[in-house]
Enzyme design. Structure first.
Site, PDB file in Angstrom:
ATOM      1  CE  LYS A 115      -4.507  -1.619   1.319  1.00 21.28           C
ATOM      2  NZ  LYS A 115      -5.608  -1.675   2.270  1.00 21.28           N
ATOM      3  CE  LYS A 197      -5.372  -7.980  -0.979  1.00 23.00           C
ATOM      4  NZ  LYS A 197      -6.240  -7.960   0.154  1.00 23.00           N
ATOM      5  CE  LYS A 200     -13.311  -4.072   0.858  1.00 20.04           C
ATOM      6  NZ  LYS A 200     -12.056  -3.960   1.599  1.00 20.04           N
TER       7      LYS A 200
HETATM    8  N1  AQP Z   1      -8.152 -11.685  -2.662  1.00 23.79           N
HETATM    9  C1  AQP Z   1      -8.690 -12.155  -1.561  1.00 23.79           C
HETATM   10  N2  AQP Z   1      -8.986 -13.484  -1.460  1.00 23.79           N
HETATM   11  C2  AQP Z   1      -9.564 -13.990  -0.344  1.00 23.79           C
HETATM   12  N3  AQP Z   1      -9.908 -13.225   0.714  1.00 23.79           N
HETATM   13  C3  AQP Z   1      -9.662 -11.910   0.650  1.00 23.79           C
HETATM   14  N4  AQP Z   1      -9.878 -10.894   1.503  1.00 23.79           N
HETATM   15  C4  AQP Z   1      -9.453  -9.735   0.953  1.00 23.79           C
HETATM   16  N5  AQP Z   1      -8.947  -9.968  -0.267  1.00 23.79           N
HETATM   17  C5  AQP Z   1      -9.055 -11.304  -0.482  1.00 23.79           C
HETATM   18  C6  AQP Z   1     -10.478 -11.052   2.822  1.00 23.79           C
HETATM   19  O1  AQP Z   1     -11.558 -10.147   2.949  1.00 23.79           O
HETATM   20  C7  AQP Z   1     -11.643  -9.740   4.311  1.00 23.79           C
HETATM   21  C8  AQP Z   1     -11.847  -8.273   4.395  1.00 23.79           C
HETATM   22  O2  AQP Z   1     -10.745  -7.578   3.941  1.00 23.79           O
HETATM   23  P1  AQP Z   1     -10.597  -6.040   4.293  1.00 23.79           P
HETATM   24  O3  AQP Z   1     -11.656  -5.253   3.651  1.00 23.79           O
HETATM   25  O4  AQP Z   1     -10.531  -5.861   5.761  1.00 23.79           O
HETATM   26  O5  AQP Z   1      -9.190  -5.663   3.759  1.00 23.79           O
HETATM   27  P2  AQP Z   1      -8.288  -6.274   2.660  1.00 23.79           P
HETATM   28  O6  AQP Z   1      -7.852  -7.636   3.067  1.00 23.79           O
HETATM   29  O7  AQP Z   1      -7.213  -5.270   2.420  1.00 23.79           O
HETATM   30  O8  AQP Z   1      -9.285  -6.401   1.412  1.00 23.79           O
HETATM   31  P3  AQP Z   1      -9.216  -5.667   0.026  1.00 23.79           P
HETATM   32  O9  AQP Z   1     -10.383  -6.079  -0.776  1.00 23.79           O
HETATM   33  O10 AQP Z   1      -7.863  -5.874  -0.602  1.00 23.79           O
HETATM   34  O11 AQP Z   1      -9.410  -4.162   0.468  1.00 23.79           O
HETATM   35  P4  AQP Z   1      -8.556  -2.909   0.097  1.00 23.79           P
HETATM   36  O12 AQP Z   1      -8.518  -2.879  -1.401  1.00 23.79           O
HETATM   37  O13 AQP Z   1      -9.249  -1.760   0.705  1.00 23.79           O
HETATM   38  O14 AQP Z   1      -7.198  -3.130   0.705  1.00 23.79           O
HETATM   39  C9  AQP Z   1     -10.393 -10.232   5.029  1.00 23.79           C
HETATM   40  O15 AQP Z   1     -10.725 -11.368   5.796  1.00 23.79           O
HETATM   41  C10 AQP Z   1      -9.487 -10.609   3.902  1.00 23.79           C
HETATM   42  O16 AQP Z   1      -8.614 -11.653   4.251  1.00 23.79           O
END
Ligand code: AQP
Length: 336
Positions: A115, A197, A200
């Site tokens: 990030k 990965k 969102k």
């Molecule tokens: N690619 C992924 N595959 C499986 N699980 C995933 N999670 C996130 N990406 C994947 C799981 O979703 C939950 C919530 O995640 P979060 O919103 O707290 O933060 P994150 O992991 O940083 O998810 P994003 O989508 O990548 O958000 P942004 O883009 O804002 O950083 C967690 O349980 C995570 O493991």
């Protein structure tokens, strides 16, 4: 007498509309775990501030995320659902935990490095401290289990280390949490770059399927998904694109990889991608319709939020008082 259930904590950030990766890696499993555990599910809005947000959009996404939890089947009669910033003890415990955390252990976190690169104009202390706040989220409720995707495994390790460190330095206080990582779908990959990965907040909308995409959009995005030139549907770690599509299809249909391989023997990628899109759209569109029904009833959503806050606040303040006492902070009689 009914056996006491183990406590479970998990959260999603309202940093965008959740993708099918958040659904597969987290929310889908939350629903299944509700009967076996005492579940606490949060909307991690304080975490979201580590990346620059549009304030009005963040507020809206917070309510939408609650509606999505409900639409996916998280049940307020079984689980506690609340917004992280409504329970100030999260930030307070994070401060205490900061005093036993070393900068070096945070600087080596993959998410921080990733990030910091993606948001080079806003590398802030909160971004680096993200895992400590996450540890506070979990430890505040003495959660024994934490269902997460693979991307959060490193952060969970920090939460475990901090629990052990605190317990050793003061006296046994926190449960040391265990992760529950799904067997299939713990690491859903980007549709445009299957080495990374699915997220969102990805700038490329074709990289993810959002839980609010309509059927045509979903099918179009799958048709554009990056695969390889082999054109044979089989699971192979060296072919991450097709393997990712098979994983998604498996989660949405319940079919095993072997069953998918035999069902699509001799079928080309083009046809398979459409079928994956249809299976995903079937469920995503149903969930989205339910989410809209919840969103139309703001009073109900605020009621769920208030009730969740009350329950979470009670548990969190008990734990924080205990921690404050252990580290030597003076607690006035009337607060005890
Ligand atoms: N690619 C992924 N595959 C499986 N699980 C995933 N999670 C996130 N990406 C994947 C799981 O979703 C939950 C919530 O995640 P979060 O919103 O707290 O933060 P994150 O992991 O940083 O998810 P994003 O989508 O990548 O958000 P942004 O883009 O804002 O950083 C967690 O349980 C995570 O493991």
């Amino acid at each position: 007498m009914e056996e006491k259930k183990a406590r479970l904590f998990s959260a999603v950030q309202p940093s965008g509309i959740p993708t099918i990766a958040n659904y597969i890696g987290a929310i889908k499993n939350w629903v299944a775990l509700q009967d076996s555990y005492e579940c606490i599910y949060s909307i991690a809005d304080l975490h979201t501030l580590t990346v620059r947000q549009v304030p009005a959009q963040l507020r809206q996404r917070t309510v939408e995320l609650l509606a999505l939890y409900l639409a996916c089947g998280v049940d307020p009669n079984k689980s506690v659902m609340f917004v992280q910033s409504h329970v100030p003890q999260h930030a307070e415990l994070a401060w205490i935990l900061n005093t036993i955390t070393y900068p070096g252990e945070l600087a080596r976190m993959t998410q921080y490095k990733d990030k910091s690169q993606r948001h080079a104009d806003n590398v802030n202390m909160g971004l680096m401290d993200y895992p400590v706040l996450m540890a506070a989220d979990i430890l505040l409720y003495n959660a024994e289990v934490v269902p997460v995707g693979k991307d959060q495994k490193q952060h969970l390790e920090i939460a475990r280390d901090l629990a052990v460190r605190f317990n050793n330095r003061y006296s046994p206080t926190f449960a040391v949490p265990e992760g529950i990582i799904p067997k299939v779908g713990a690491n859903v990959m980007s549709l445009q770059d299957p080495m990374h990965k699915m997220s969102k907040s990805d700038a490329n909308e074709n990289a993810f399927i959002s839980m609010a995409d309509d059927k045509d959009t979903i099918i179009r995005k799958f048709k554009r998904a990056v695969t390889d030139s082999e054109n044979s549907i089989s699971f192979d770690e060296n072919r991450p694109g097709i393997s990712n599509l098979m994983t998604i299809y498996s989660v949405f249909t319940g079919l095993s990889f072997a069953e998918i391989e035999s069902k699509f023997a001799g079928v080309g990628y083009g046809q398979f991608k459409i079928e994956v899109g249809e299976a995903v759209a079937d469920l995503v569109c149903k969930i989205d319709a339910k989410k809209k029904e919840y969103l139309a009833d703001k009073g109900y959503l605020e009621g769920v939020m208030a009730e969740g806050r009350e329950k979470a606040y009670y548990m969190a303040s008990k734990m924080l008082n205990k921690v404050y006492k252990k580290v030597g902070l003076y607690i006035p009689e009337r607060k005890k």
